[in-house]
Each structure stands twice: as structure tokens, then as C-alpha cells.
Write an enzyme that holds these catalytic residues in place. Structure first.
Site, PDB file in Angstrom:
ATOM      1  CB  CYS A 163      41.492  44.092  36.675  1.00  0.00           C
ATOM      2  SG  CYS A 163      42.448  42.816  37.489  1.00  0.00           S
ATOM      3  CD  GLU A 236      40.193  40.179  36.309  1.00  0.00           C
ATOM      4  OE1 GLU A 236      39.222  39.560  35.830  1.00  0.00           O
ATOM      5  OE2 GLU A 236      40.062  41.040  37.194  1.00  0.00           O
TER       6      GLU A 236
END
Length: 561
Positions: A163, A236
Site C-alpha cells: 500500500c 488496493e
């Protein structure tokens, strides 16, 4: 020994975090092709969409704090615990900044913000990992040893690292494409927070931490982290895809395309655009392998074809082709360079290349290298042909939506044998593709060595493309290619996409004023035009071609993720 071997492998290939990122970078790039990121970079993202995003991001940040607290408790030494603590402080600081930005953009932080399903999927995944639930298993009732706790810390950090790296990557791409008037960008304050200067340090810190926590792990345990890493990247991307967009966007292209008003016509080259290896080499190899080796009885018989002679002939033909092709390109580049896009000059220059291609094909026919190939061998070779990663999936998804898109697919190829192409795309419903290529001449399923030459040159390709487009006056056209022979078609199409890194293509194109722009950068510029009311956004003969590194980018641009 297993730990030592895993450490040695990591050292040889680079750090664990770097290896995992390199493996997932192609997929991570797809996040840039989401409508949210393109509109954000272009500066025209609707305020309600941005408000929704930062409200959802709040849940991410809170979950990161929880995960860091668990990882800190599981860390096996003071240095690791201290590094985790610093990362946690950075997130807490970001949460404070987040609150001020949320208020600035009119989001009422006193009201409960409900996370959307994509946000919940990632936050649940991260907290489950931090609790010791990996690969669908159950959390242990009690972590028995400090080493088991260290594993949990490594797994948790492994699920968080992508991330941070993805945000740093996207921040860098967005900052590169802010445009000359970047200070007027409505979301600059938010973008600055994820700029390379600010966010790269945080990404490097967590990557160094992941490397440190991974040192003592076995190869099997490293595989677990890798799976967690890749899963986090996918989640994500789902998060960015889930951001609600109501405005018109350049991506995916099918969103801008109106199937009731126009036909979507997709063109693609075949050799080295779709394939990993050039088809001519494959056909020659089949012929060579099918020719018997000379034995003692026929060694001196001039009427018996020998595989060694055939291989020598093919090697000579290949060498001559390469040498003359390079000379032809060199001759083209000796002409006066154009400052502006000069399509007519390019067209004239490629007449030289066309004559060369015809002579080369004539030599192949006269050599009879391709004589005696059985059509069944060709079809089997086509079925086993290795295609570029993502190519077949892209065409299959287009075919599935063909009626919905009012779409059509044409392959324009110099390949000597259309049967090879048809066999390569015979599965997965791709037998509906329109193939425009040369064909072998057969006698009772055996090739005569002659080629029915229908698609030999850049001029043949451009004529075929124009004829197809003429039958659909209202259309949106895309051409995907990789070589100089594709240049005219790439430029004629509304959208020309260059896949791969052909040096001669770029040299010749640039010589005649063609600009090569990374596709993401092009999409951001086009989005600005779209936000300004421009229509049509895409138009052929603009002199601009768009470059991609993979079919995944093509898929994300045209169909979405």
C-alpha cells in the site's frame, strides 16, 4: 539450511520487498488507469468523488494504526519495534492532517462514515493477517514462541508494505503529469502529501522493515508473505476502482464510446505484438525439423532435401533480411528530418521498406524453404504458440462484449501463413477474429513453398485498414502494433498504441515528427480536454502515438480493470 538458502536467494535477487514489488508492478500500474486516478491527476475530479475517497481513506489509516500496534507487540528486537513505532507515529500524524483536509473539503467528521465493501475487504484482510489468520486458516489460540510472534509481525508488515509503495508510485506518476500550471490544481495539497519527496521515505522505511523481519524466515514463510503482498495489491486496486465516478472519463475507452452512435474497431499486428517469437522463425523451424537428416544412401543425391542444407539456407535468408532491413532503415533516416508531423514524407519513405519486404518474400519462395509443411503441423504449432501475457485474455473479453460494444477485431499481419494465426486464436471463442495476412499455397494439405502474398508491406496494411474503416463511416478505431511496418496504421487510427520497445519504430517515427507519449500521461491530457468540453477527444492523424509496456495496460485503458 532452508533459512540460509532463502537468505541467499533473496540476496541474489535483491531485497525481499523489492522482489515482491517487481513481481507486482505490472498489476500495480493498473491502479493508475482507474477513472479516479486519471481524473485526480487531470485536476477535474468531481468534489463529491474526492470527498468520498478521503472519507474511505480514513478507515484505511485507522486500520493501519491497529495493525502497527499488533506488529510492534510481535517484533522480536528493539530496532524492529522502534521502526514500527515510528511508522505508526507517521500514520497518526497523517490522521491529524487528514482531519484538517476532511474539514477543508466539507466532510462532516462528526458523522459516522460507513466504509464501502472494497474498503472493508482490505481492512478485514489486514486485521485478519495481524491476528495470525493467513491463507483462510484460523488464528492460533496462543502464540507459543517469540519466533512465531516475529512471523506475525513479518506477515502483517508484508500486507501493509505494498500500500505504501503503491501510493508512492501513484504519487510520482501524478506529480509527473500535473501540467505547467500545477499550483492551481484543486487537489494539490492532498497530492503533495503523497509526492515522491514526502511519501518515498515512508515507503522505503517500511520496505527496510519488511526486509529485516524476513531475514530469519524459511522459503515457505517467504512465499506466504509474497501471497499476502500480492493480495494486498489486488485489494488496493479494487479500492481505487470502487470510487464512484459520475463524470465522463477517458478511461476505460468503452465508457466514452457510444455503441449506438459508432462502431468500435480494434486492429492489431500479430508478430511480436501478440506473439513472443516471430512466426517466420517458427514456420522455418517446422520445415527444418520435418525434413529428414541425410543418411549414407542419399547423402550425395541432389534431389533429396536435407535438414542441414535447409537450416543453412534459412540462416542465410535471415542474415540477409536483417542486414538489408537495417540498411533500409538507415537510408530512410538519412533524409531530411521533419520538425513537424509529416505523414506524406513518412508514407513516401515507407515505399522503400515496402519494396524491400516484397523482395525478401520472393527470395523465401524461390528458396523453397517452406516447401513440404503439413497443415496439421502448422495448426499444432499455432495452438502451442506462446502469446504475450494478457493478449489472449484481452481479445476474449472484447469478443464477450462484442455485441454490447458494437465492436469488431481485425488482425493485420505479415505472417506467411494465416492458418498459424487462426490456430493460435482457435480456443476461447476467438475463431471470430478477422485475419488479414498472407497464406500458404497447398497441394493436398502440403505446402508448395509458395506464399499467396496479400499482406506484405506497410502499404498493404494501411490500405486494408482504410478499406475496413470505410465500411463503417462512424467509428472509433484503435491500432496496436510494435514495428515500423505498423506506423502508418498506428497514425491513421484514432488511437495508436505502441507495445514493446522497437528502436527502429521510434527512430523512424521521430524522424518524421511523430511524438511518443506514455499512455497514462496521454490519458491525463485527454481528460483535461474532456473536462473542458472537447469532442471528439480521440482523432486519427494527430501525429501522437501512445506507448505501453504490456497488454495489461491496453486492457485497463480500453475495457477497464
Amino acid at each position: 539450511m532452508e533459512i540460509v538458502a532463502a537468505a541467499a536467494a533473496a540476496a541474489e535477487e535483491g531485497s525481499v520487498a523489492r522482489r515482491f514489488w517487481n513481481k507486482s508492478q505490472k498489476e500495480a500500474l493498473l491502479a493508475a488507469y482507474t477513472p479516479f486516478v486519471v481524473c485526480l491527476a487531470a485536476g477535474g475530479l468531481e468534489l463529491d468523488t474526492f470527498r468520498h475517497y478521503i472519507a474511505q481513506d480514513f478507515h484505511f489509516l485507522k486500520t493501519f494504526v491497529q495493525a502497527y500496534e499488533i506488529a510492534e507487540d510481535c517484533a522480536d528486537d528493539e530496532d524492529a519495534a522502534s521502526a514500527i513505532s515510528e511508522l505508526k507515529k507517521a500514520v497518526l500524524k497523517e490522521l491529524k492532517m487528514h482531519d484538517s483536509i476532511v474539514e477543508e473539503w466539507g466532510v462532516d467528521i462528526t458523522k459516522e462514515i460507513i466504509p464501502n465493501p472494497a474498503t472493508v475487504k482490505y481492512t478485514n484482510f489486514l486485521l485478519a493477517t495481524a491476528s495470525g489468520i493467513v491463507e483462510g486458516g484460523k488464528a492460533p489460540a496462543k502464540i507459543a514462541t517469540p519466533f512465531e510472534k516475529t512471523k506475525i509481525a513479518a506477515y502483517t508488515v508484508g500486507a501493509m508494505t505494498p500500500c505504501m509503495r503503491l501510493y508512492a508510485f501513484l504519487g510520482k506518476e501524478i506529480v509527473k503529469n500535473l501540467g505547467p500550471d500545477e499550483n492551481s490544481h484543486p487537489y494539490k495539497k492532498w497530492i503533495d502529501n503523497y509526492s515522491p519527496i514526502n511519501f518515498e521515505t515512508a515507503a522505503l522505511q517500511i520496505e527496510e522493515l519488511l526486509d529485516k523481519l524476513s531475514v530469519s524466515l524459511t522459503g515457505e514463510e517467504l512465499e506466504v508473505i509474497e501471497k499476502l503482498y500480492l493480495q494486498a495489491v489486488k485489494l488496493e486496486i479494487e479500492f481505487f476502482c470502487a470510487q464512484p465516478i459520475s463524470q465522463r472519463t477517458t478511461v476505460p475507452l468503452t465508457r466514452l464510446h457510444d455503441p449506438l452512435e459508432q462502431r468500435l474497431i480494434l486492429f492489431s499486428d500479430f508478430d511480436l505484438t501478440c506473439t513472443v517469437v516471430d512466426s517466420s522463425a517458427i514456420l522455418a523451424e517446422i520445415a527444418i525439423l520435418r525434413t529428414p537428416k541425410a543418411d549414407g544412401s542419399d547423402r550425395d543425391d541432389p534431389n533429396v532435401r536435407k535438414s542441414s542444407d535447409l537450416r543453412s539456407s534459412w540462416k542465410a535468408l535471415s542474415s540477409q533480411y536483417t542486414e538489408e532491413y537495417e540498411q533500409c532503415i538507415e537510408n530512410i533516416l538519412t533524409t531530411e528530418e521533419s520538425k513537424d508531423f509529416d505523414y506524406e514524407g513518412l508514407l513516401k519513405a515507407l515505399e522503400q521498406l515496402s519494396e524491400f519486404e516484397k523482395r525478401a518474400n520472393l527470395r523465401v519462395c524461390e528458396s523453397e524453404v517452406l516447401k513440404g509443411l503439413n497443415i496439421e503441423d502448422i495448426k499444432r504449432a499455432g495452438e502451442r504458440l506462446i502469446l504475450q501475457d494478457g493478449c489472449k485474455r484481452f481479445f476474449q473479453n472484447i469478443v464477450m462484449k462484442k455485441e454490447e460494444l458494437n465492436g469488431d477485431i481485425h488482425l493485420l499481419s505479415y505472417c506467411w501463413c494465416g492458418d498459424l494465426i487462426r490456430s493460435a486464436f482457435s480456443s476461447g471463442g476467438l475463431d471470430v477474429l478477422s485475419i488479414h495476412s498472407n497464406e500458404f499455397q497447398y497441394e493436398e494439405s502440403i505446402s508448395t513453398g509458395e506464399i499467396v502474398r496479400k499482406m506484405e508491406t506497410p502499404l498493404d496494411k494501411i490500405q486494408a485498414l482504410k478499406d475496413i474503416l470505410q465500411n463503417s463511416p462512424k467509428h472509433l478505431s484503435v491500432y496496436i502494433g510494435d514495428s515500423v511496418g505498423d506506423l502508418l496504421c498506428l497514425l491513421e487510427a484514432d488511437v495508436g498504441i505502441v507495445i514493446g520497445s522497437s528502436g527502429s519504430l521510434r527512430q523512424v517515427g521521430s524522424h518524421f515528427g511523430v511524438s511518443f507519449v506514455p499512455l497514462f500521461a496521454g490519458l491525463v491530457k485527454k481528460q483535461r480536454l474532456l473536462d473542458g468540453g472537447a469532442s471528439p477527444v480521440w482523432k486519427g492523424l494527430s501525429g501522437v502515438l501512445y506507448t505501453v509496456s504490456s497488454w495489461a495496460e491496453v486492457h485497463a485503458f480500453i475495457l477497464g480493470i
